[in-house]
Design a protein around this motif. Structure first.
Motif, PDB file in Angstrom:
ATOM      1  N   GLU A  56       0.834  -1.205   0.000  1.00  0.00           N
ATOM      2  CA  GLU A  56       0.000   0.000   0.000  1.00  0.00           C
ATOM      3  C   GLU A  56       0.868   1.255   0.000  1.00  0.00           C
ATOM      4  O   GLU A  56       0.594   2.220  -0.739  1.00  0.00           O
ATOM      5  N   LYS A  57       1.919   1.262   0.793  1.00  0.00           N
ATOM      6  CA  LYS A  57       2.828   2.408   0.844  1.00  0.00           C
ATOM      7  C   LYS A  57       3.529   2.601  -0.492  1.00  0.00           C
ATOM      8  O   LYS A  57       3.629   3.724  -1.002  1.00  0.00           O
ATOM      9  N   ALA A  58       3.982   1.493  -1.093  1.00  0.00           N
ATOM     10  CA  ALA A  58       4.685   1.581  -2.381  1.00  0.00           C
ATOM     11  C   ALA A  58       3.745   2.054  -3.489  1.00  0.00           C
ATOM     12  O   ALA A  58       4.160   2.792  -4.390  1.00  0.00           O
ATOM     13  N   VAL A  59       2.488   1.628  -3.422  1.00  0.00           N
ATOM     14  CA  VAL A  59       1.500   2.065  -4.413  1.00  0.00           C
ATOM     15  C   VAL A  59       1.312   3.579  -4.334  1.00  0.00           C
ATOM     16  O   VAL A  59       1.274   4.279  -5.355  1.00  0.00           O
ATOM     17  N   LYS A  60       1.193   4.112  -3.119  1.00  0.00           N
ATOM     18  CA  LYS A  60       1.027   5.552  -2.947  1.00  0.00           C
ATOM     19  C   LYS A  60       2.256   6.315  -3.444  1.00  0.00           C
ATOM     20  O   LYS A  60       2.130   7.340  -4.128  1.00  0.00           O
ATOM     21  N   GLU A  61       3.425   5.799  -3.108  1.00  0.00           N
ATOM     22  CA  GLU A  61       4.651   6.473  -3.530  1.00  0.00           C
ATOM     23  C   GLU A  61       4.797   6.487  -5.047  1.00  0.00           C
ATOM     24  O   GLU A  61       5.371   7.414  -5.626  1.00  0.00           O
ATOM     25  N   ALA A  62       4.255   5.456  -5.722  1.00  0.00           N
ATOM     26  CA  ALA A  62       4.326   5.371  -7.179  1.00  0.00           C
ATOM     27  C   ALA A  62       3.168   6.103  -7.862  1.00  0.00           C
ATOM     28  O   ALA A  62       3.114   6.164  -9.094  1.00  0.00           O
ATOM     29  N   GLY A  63       2.237   6.665  -7.069  1.00  0.00           N
ATOM     30  CA  GLY A  63       1.103   7.381  -7.633  1.00  0.00           C
ATOM     31  C   GLY A  63       0.113   6.481  -8.340  1.00  0.00           C
ATOM     32  O   GLY A  63      -0.534   6.891  -9.308  1.00  0.00           O
ATOM     33  N   LEU A  64      -0.067   5.244  -7.829  1.00  0.00           N
ATOM     34  CA  LEU A  64      -0.921   4.265  -8.495  1.00  0.00           C
ATOM     35  C   LEU A  64      -2.175   3.921  -7.681  1.00  0.00           C
ATOM     36  O   LEU A  64      -2.825   2.908  -7.943  1.00  0.00           O
ATOM     37  N   GLU A  65      -2.559   4.796  -6.718  1.00  0.00           N
ATOM     38  CA  GLU A  65      -3.696   4.463  -5.850  1.00  0.00           C
ATOM     39  C   GLU A  65      -4.966   4.164  -6.641  1.00  0.00           C
ATOM     40  O   GLU A  65      -5.736   3.290  -6.267  1.00  0.00           O
ATOM     41  N   GLY A  66      -5.205   4.892  -7.712  1.00  0.00           N
ATOM     42  CA  GLY A  66      -6.418   4.695  -8.491  1.00  0.00           C
ATOM     43  C   GLY A  66      -6.434   3.432  -9.312  1.00  0.00           C
ATOM     44  O   GLY A  66      -7.441   3.123  -9.963  1.00  0.00           O
ATOM     45  N   LYS A  67      -5.329   2.676  -9.284  1.00  0.00           N
ATOM     46  CA  LYS A  67      -5.219   1.456 -10.073  1.00  0.00           C
ATOM     47  C   LYS A  67      -5.295   0.191  -9.227  1.00  0.00           C
ATOM     48  O   LYS A  67      -5.178  -0.913  -9.758  1.00  0.00           O
ATOM     49  N   VAL A  68      -5.479   0.335  -7.920  1.00  0.00           N
ATOM     50  CA  VAL A  68      -5.440  -0.825  -7.028  1.00  0.00           C
ATOM     51  C   VAL A  68      -6.718  -0.872  -6.193  1.00  0.00           C
ATOM     52  O   VAL A  68      -7.161   0.139  -5.650  1.00  0.00           O
ATOM     53  N   VAL A  69      -7.303  -2.066  -6.110  1.00  0.00           N
ATOM     54  CA  VAL A  69      -8.459  -2.333  -5.258  1.00  0.00           C
ATOM     55  C   VAL A  69      -8.040  -3.357  -4.211  1.00  0.00           C
ATOM     56  O   VAL A  69      -7.436  -4.388  -4.547  1.00  0.00           O
ATOM     57  N   TYR A  70      -8.336  -3.088  -2.946  1.00  0.00           N
ATOM     58  CA  TYR A  70      -7.974  -3.990  -1.858  1.00  0.00           C
ATOM     59  C   TYR A  70      -9.228  -4.722  -1.378  1.00  0.00           C
ATOM     60  O   TYR A  70     -10.232  -4.102  -1.034  1.00  0.00           O
ATOM     61  N   LEU A  71      -9.151  -6.051  -1.375  1.00  0.00           N
ATOM     62  CA  LEU A  71     -10.268  -6.880  -0.921  1.00  0.00           C
ATOM     63  C   LEU A  71      -9.936  -7.537   0.407  1.00  0.00           C
ATOM     64  O   LEU A  71      -8.848  -8.100   0.588  1.00  0.00           O
ATOM     65  N   ASP A  72     -10.867  -7.478   1.347  1.00  0.00           N
ATOM     66  CA  ASP A  72     -10.791  -8.309   2.536  1.00  0.00           C
ATOM     67  C   ASP A  72     -11.373  -9.677   2.209  1.00  0.00           C
ATOM     68  O   ASP A  72     -12.106  -9.835   1.226  1.00  0.00           O
ATOM     69  N   ARG A  73     -11.054 -10.670   3.016  1.00  0.00           N
ATOM     70  CA  ARG A  73     -11.656 -11.977   2.822  1.00  0.00           C
ATOM     71  C   ARG A  73     -13.184 -11.867   2.880  1.00  0.00           C
ATOM     72  O   ARG A  73     -13.720 -11.142   3.709  1.00  0.00           O
ATOM     73  N   GLN A  74     -13.838 -12.578   1.997  1.00  0.00           N
ATOM     74  CA  GLN A  74     -15.295 -12.627   1.881  1.00  0.00           C
ATOM     75  C   GLN A  74     -15.862 -11.377   1.194  1.00  0.00           C
ATOM     76  O   GLN A  74     -17.076 -11.191   1.135  1.00  0.00           O
ATOM     77  N   GLU A  75     -15.002 -10.551   0.611  1.00  0.00           N
ATOM     78  CA  GLU A  75     -15.480  -9.428  -0.187  1.00  0.00           C
ATOM     79  C   GLU A  75     -15.439  -9.790  -1.673  1.00  0.00           C
ATOM     80  O   GLU A  75     -14.624 -10.617  -2.104  1.00  0.00           O
ATOM     81  N   ASP A  76     -16.318  -9.150  -2.442  1.00  0.00           N
ATOM     82  CA  ASP A  76     -16.404  -9.352  -3.891  1.00  0.00           C
ATOM     83  C   ASP A  76     -15.854  -8.145  -4.625  1.00  0.00           C
ATOM     84  O   ASP A  76     -16.030  -6.999  -4.177  1.00  0.00           O
ATOM     85  N   TYR A  77     -15.235  -8.417  -5.766  1.00  0.00           N
ATOM     86  CA  TYR A  77     -14.986  -7.391  -6.775  1.00  0.00           C
ATOM     87  C   TYR A  77     -15.873  -7.700  -7.954  1.00  0.00           C
ATOM     88  O   TYR A  77     -15.791  -8.787  -8.531  1.00  0.00           O
ATOM     89  N   ARG A  78     -16.763  -6.776  -8.315  1.00  0.00           N
ATOM     90  CA  ARG A  78     -17.676  -6.993  -9.418  1.00  0.00           C
ATOM     91  C   ARG A  78     -17.215  -6.201 -10.632  1.00  0.00           C
ATOM     92  O   ARG A  78     -16.736  -5.073 -10.511  1.00  0.00           O
ATOM     93  N   PHE A  79     -17.350  -6.814 -11.831  1.00  0.00           N
ATOM     94  CA  PHE A  79     -16.831  -6.201 -13.055  1.00  0.00           C
ATOM     95  C   PHE A  79     -17.701  -6.563 -14.245  1.00  0.00           C
ATOM     96  O   PHE A  79     -18.602  -7.425 -14.147  1.00  0.00           O
ATOM     97  N   ASN A  80     -17.434  -5.928 -15.361  1.00  0.00           N
ATOM     98  CA  ASN A  80     -18.252  -6.085 -16.556  1.00  0.00           C
ATOM     99  C   ASN A  80     -17.482  -6.789 -17.661  1.00  0.00           C
ATOM    100  O   ASN A  80     -16.442  -6.296 -18.102  1.00  0.00           O
ATOM    101  N   VAL A  81     -17.984  -7.957 -18.079  1.00  0.00           N
ATOM    102  CA  VAL A  81     -17.446  -8.661 -19.248  1.00  0.00           C
ATOM    103  C   VAL A  81     -18.251  -8.199 -20.453  1.00  0.00           C
ATOM    104  O   VAL A  81     -19.458  -8.464 -20.548  1.00  0.00           O
ATOM    105  N   LYS A  82     -17.601  -7.539 -21.376  1.00  0.00           N
ATOM    106  CA  LYS A  82     -18.296  -6.969 -22.530  1.00  0.00           C
ATOM    107  C   LYS A  82     -18.653  -8.059 -23.544  1.00  0.00           C
ATOM    108  O   LYS A  82     -17.904  -8.998 -23.749  1.00  0.00           O
ATOM    109  N   LYS A  83     -19.825  -7.899 -24.176  1.00  0.00           N
ATOM    110  CA  LYS A  83     -20.256  -8.816 -25.222  1.00  0.00           C
ATOM    111  C   LYS A  83     -19.948  -8.219 -26.574  1.00  0.00           C
ATOM    112  O   LYS A  83     -19.929  -7.017 -26.753  1.00  0.00           O
TER     113      LYS A  83
END
Length: 357
Positions: free
Chosen positions: A330-357
């Motif tokens: 997390e610290k390295a991501v902030k230092e690299a200016g990549l916060e908007g490119k990383v999603v952090y999941l806790d156990r039992q959490e979902d990441y939902r996304f769109n598969v295009k047709k």
């Protein structure tokens, strides 16, 4: 050369639980409710697929009625795994769900045959007909287990940059089994390079003692193919249309072989990366002789090399051989200016996304 392989899944006809020693009572039909849901950091909408983080490198992807599970590891806090001669690790975190509480699983994607990714409880319990896609090394072991009915019967092996197609045919949806003018959902699985042991003397020694098994990363592409069964899909004539691309790093270090990935996928969007971190050190953190998975610094290098749209870190705090905690990343991501490119999941959490047709 291995022929192009195909696996056909129909989740509407598979009724068995993923384990052969299921507990009394009906098997659950779904995963337990998610404790939280994350979406694309800056471009959410039209989500039709999800990824659940179970723990370590274990995730469950759900799309078009199928469930794909990665690197099943369901030991509990205090349990131990064997990682090589004289090397053990203790699990520090419980998985989000117990192995015997899983709903139907249609296919397993196994990066390598190592107990923290395919533990003994999993190996003893999984249904022998459950499809598993893995390395040639894993197939050799799983397909030749001694004892009547002990060998896994549906294992597919892929070497680096070899691909296979997983067709999804649902009998409750006529369009998916060849309806005229309709496309059929499918997944294209391609083995990516990975190196679990540093190049040099360590590799030479490991080749001799075979302590650390060979590993794959994966490119998992979700998309659609024409419904005609006469279409032959292979690496030369591929009508597959990708709607979402997921790169799974597997247990690898930041090695030169990974540079081939952006070259091969030049001009093709990598929507999501699941990155294995932790800075795994053997034989133990108190005797850190060899790092065998990426730490935070190497993880940032991989982000900058592959340039995925979104990255989700996994494999970072489940065992006591991990020396690079998620906070380092997390610290390295902030230092690299990549916060908007990383999603952090806790156990039992979902990441939902769109598969295009």
């Amino acid at each position: 050369m291995t022929p192009f392989q195909r696996l056909v899944l129909d989740p509407t006809t598979v009724k068995e639980p993923p384990t052969r020693d299921a507990r009394p009572g009906p098997s659950p039909s779904n995963l337990p409710p998610a404790t939280g849901t994350k979406l694309h950091p800056f471009n959410p909408g039209a989500e039709n697929a999800s990824l659940r983080f179970i723990g370590n490198a274990t995730t469950v992807l759900e799309w078009e009625g199928i469930r794909l599970m990665t690197d099943p590891n369901f030991l509990h806090k205090g349990d131990h795994v064997h990682l090589g001669p004289g090397v053990t690790a203790e699990r520090l975190q419980n998985p989000a769900v117990d192995l015997h509480e899983l709903p139907r699983i249609d296919v397993v994607l196994l990066s390598h045959y190592h107990e923290d990714h395919f533990d003994r409880k999993v190996e003893d319990s999984l249904r022998r007909s459950l499809p598993i896609i893995s390395t040639p090394h894993a197939k050799e072991h799983l397909s030749s287990k001694p004892g009547d009915g002990e060998a896994f019967t549906n294992v597919y092996a892929l070497d680096t940059f070899q691909s296979m197609m997983v067709d999804i045919k649902r009998h409750d949806n006529p369009a998916s089994i060849g309806g005229k003018g309709h496309k059929m959902p499918a997944m294209k699985v391609t083995a990516m390079p990975g190196k679990h042991v540093p190049t040099g003397i360590a590799t030479t020694l490991n080749d001799f003692v075979k302590a650390v098994p060979p590993t794959n990363g994966w490119m998992l592409e979700l998309g659609y193919i024409p419904p005609s069964p006469s279409v032959a899909i292979d690496k030369d004539t591929d009508p597959f249309e990708c709607g979402y691309r997921i790169y799974i790093s597997g247990d690898t270090l930041m090695v030169d072989e990974l540079k081939e990935i952006p070259h091969r996928y030049q001009g093709q969007r990598i929507d999501l990366m699941l990155i294995h971190l932790g800075g795994t050190t053997i034989p133990s953190p108190s005797m850190p002789l060899l790092m065998v998975t990426m730490d935070a610094a190497q993880g940032i290098q991989l982000l900058q090399l592959v340039k995925p749209d979104v990255t989700i870190p996994i494999h970072f705090d489940d065992y006591n051989v991990f020396t690079s905690p998620l906070s380092d990343f997390e610290k390295a991501v902030k230092e690299a200016g990549l916060e908007g490119k990383v999603v952090y999941l806790d156990r039992q959490e979902d990441y939902r996304f769109n598969v295009k047709k």
